[in-house]
Design a protein around this motif. Structure first.
Motif, mmCIF file in Angstrom:
data_model
loop_
_atom_site.group_PDB
_atom_site.id
_atom_site.type_symbol
_atom_site.label_atom_id
_atom_site.label_comp_id
_atom_site.label_asym_id
_atom_site.label_seq_id
_atom_site.Cartn_x
_atom_site.Cartn_y
_atom_site.Cartn_z
ATOM 1 N N UNK A 2 -9.997 -1.681 -54.171
ATOM 2 C CA UNK A 2 -10.061 -2.259 -52.835
ATOM 3 C C UNK A 2 -8.914 -3.235 -52.631
ATOM 4 N N UNK A 3 -8.260 -3.180 -51.476
ATOM 5 C CA UNK A 3 -7.081 -3.990 -51.231
ATOM 6 C C UNK A 3 -7.443 -5.463 -51.024
ATOM 7 N N UNK A 4 -8.406 -5.717 -50.124
ATOM 8 C CA UNK A 4 -8.864 -7.077 -49.858
ATOM 9 C C UNK A 4 -10.370 -7.077 -50.088
ATOM 10 N N UNK A 5 -10.819 -7.848 -51.052
ATOM 11 C CA UNK A 5 -12.242 -7.839 -51.374
ATOM 12 C C UNK A 5 -12.837 -9.225 -51.230
ATOM 13 N N UNK A 6 -14.010 -9.265 -50.637
ATOM 14 C CA UNK A 6 -14.720 -10.533 -50.419
ATOM 15 C C UNK A 6 -16.066 -10.474 -51.124
ATOM 16 N N UNK A 7 -16.470 -11.619 -51.625
ATOM 17 C CA UNK A 7 -17.814 -11.724 -52.195
ATOM 18 C C UNK A 7 -18.411 -13.071 -51.814
ATOM 19 N N UNK A 8 -19.712 -13.123 -51.522
ATOM 20 C CA UNK A 8 -20.612 -11.975 -51.457
ATOM 21 C C UNK A 8 -20.482 -11.244 -50.116
ATOM 22 N N UNK A 104 1.327 -5.925 -40.372
ATOM 23 C CA UNK A 104 -0.076 -6.016 -39.976
ATOM 24 C C UNK A 104 -0.911 -6.667 -41.060
ATOM 25 N N UNK A 105 -1.963 -7.301 -40.645
ATOM 26 C CA UNK A 105 -2.895 -7.893 -41.594
ATOM 27 C C UNK A 105 -3.921 -6.845 -42.035
ATOM 28 N N UNK A 106 -4.301 -6.937 -43.297
ATOM 29 C CA UNK A 106 -5.328 -6.067 -43.861
ATOM 30 C C UNK A 106 -6.579 -6.904 -44.074
ATOM 31 N N UNK A 107 -7.703 -6.387 -43.626
ATOM 32 C CA UNK A 107 -8.938 -7.158 -43.649
ATOM 33 C C UNK A 107 -9.863 -6.731 -44.782
ATOM 34 N N UNK A 108 -10.633 -7.697 -45.271
ATOM 35 C CA UNK A 108 -11.745 -7.392 -46.142
ATOM 36 C C UNK A 108 -12.931 -6.916 -45.310
ATOM 37 N N UNK B 42 -14.668 -3.860 -41.871
ATOM 38 C CA UNK B 42 -13.363 -4.475 -41.650
ATOM 39 C C UNK B 42 -12.623 -3.831 -40.483
ATOM 40 N N UNK B 43 -11.952 -4.643 -39.669
ATOM 41 C CA UNK B 43 -11.036 -4.055 -38.688
ATOM 42 C C UNK B 43 -9.945 -3.276 -39.429
#
Lengths: 116, 112
Positions: A2-8, A104-108, B42-43
């Motif tokens: 996964x490029x951008x990962x968030x937890x939890x 561009x921004x990549x989102x979690x 995610x967007x």
């Protein structure tokens, strides 16, 4: 991978508590962001970090504090949680070249925070 | 203050229809406009537009920017149920360190 990962992914807690949300990106980007998306789906920038420096700080209460241990991580700490903090929090990253066309921004996938 | 206004706020169509989503903006030192699609999570990035009159296309989706009239449109032809999502428009200004200002989004529902 996964490029951008968030937890939890989900966080349910009571008013007054302190909590943290973690974000990591493996894209080699040098700028990371936190957004808040309310129930009406409006996405609003909270913070961004570039080379470990805070470069945007919108009118966000000082109960919110971003912490970046290194270029690949930007964590969000929230103290004394309030009902109005309930929202989905998105982390994002991008590469940043001031003189060039930005990327561009990549989102979690977001962290859904619910305050009881 | 920078403003990004999207219309309509919601739209319900049937499969096969063509839709046009609008985004108008007021921003100092405009740099670029971006379209994102947000389904459940995610967007995801669709297009970035920096020059007027140059259409960007990706399959059934296309977008164009008018820097004189300060707006952009996102077209989706032959819509499918998988196009159902919230479509977000964002603008970036020079000097804002890549800060994106988002509109409220257009919620598109495509019915079978």
């Amino acid at each position: 991978d996964t490029a951008v990962s968030q937890t939890p992914k989900y966080l349910v807690t009571q008013m007054g508590n302190d909590k943290s949300i973690k974000c990591e990106q493996n894209l080699g980007h040098d700028t990371m962001y936190w957004y808040k998306q309310d129930s009406k789906k409006f996405l609003k920038i909270m913070f961004s970090y570039n080379n470990k420096e805070l470069i945007i700080n919108e009118t966000v209460p000082n109960r919110f504090s971003p912490k970046s241990p290194d270029k690949a991580h930007l964590n969000l700490h929230i103290n004394s949680l309030e009902l109005g903090d309930s929202a989905v929090y998105f982390c994002a990253s991008s590469s940043h070249a001031p003189s060039a066309t930005h990327q561009p921004q990549h989102f979690g996938d977001g962290t859904r925070l619910s305050i009881l | 203050e920078d403003k990004v206004v999207q219309s309509p706020l919601s739209l319900v169509v049937h499969e096969g229809d063509t839709v046009t989503l609008n985004c108008s903006y007021e921003v100092t030192n405009f740099r670029s406009l971006l379209w994102y699609k947000q389904e459940k999570k995610a967007p995801t990035f669709l297009f970035m537009l920096t020059s007027s009159g140059i259409e960007k296309k990706s399959g059934r989706l296309s977008s164009i920017l008018d820097k004189k009239e300060l707006f952009s449109i996102l077209n989706i032809t032959a819509t499918q149920t998988g196009d159902s999502a919230v479509y977000l428009c964002a603008v970036v200004a020079d000097g804002n360190n890549n800060d994106m200002r988002f509109g409220a989004g257009t919620r598109l529902t495509v019915k079978p």
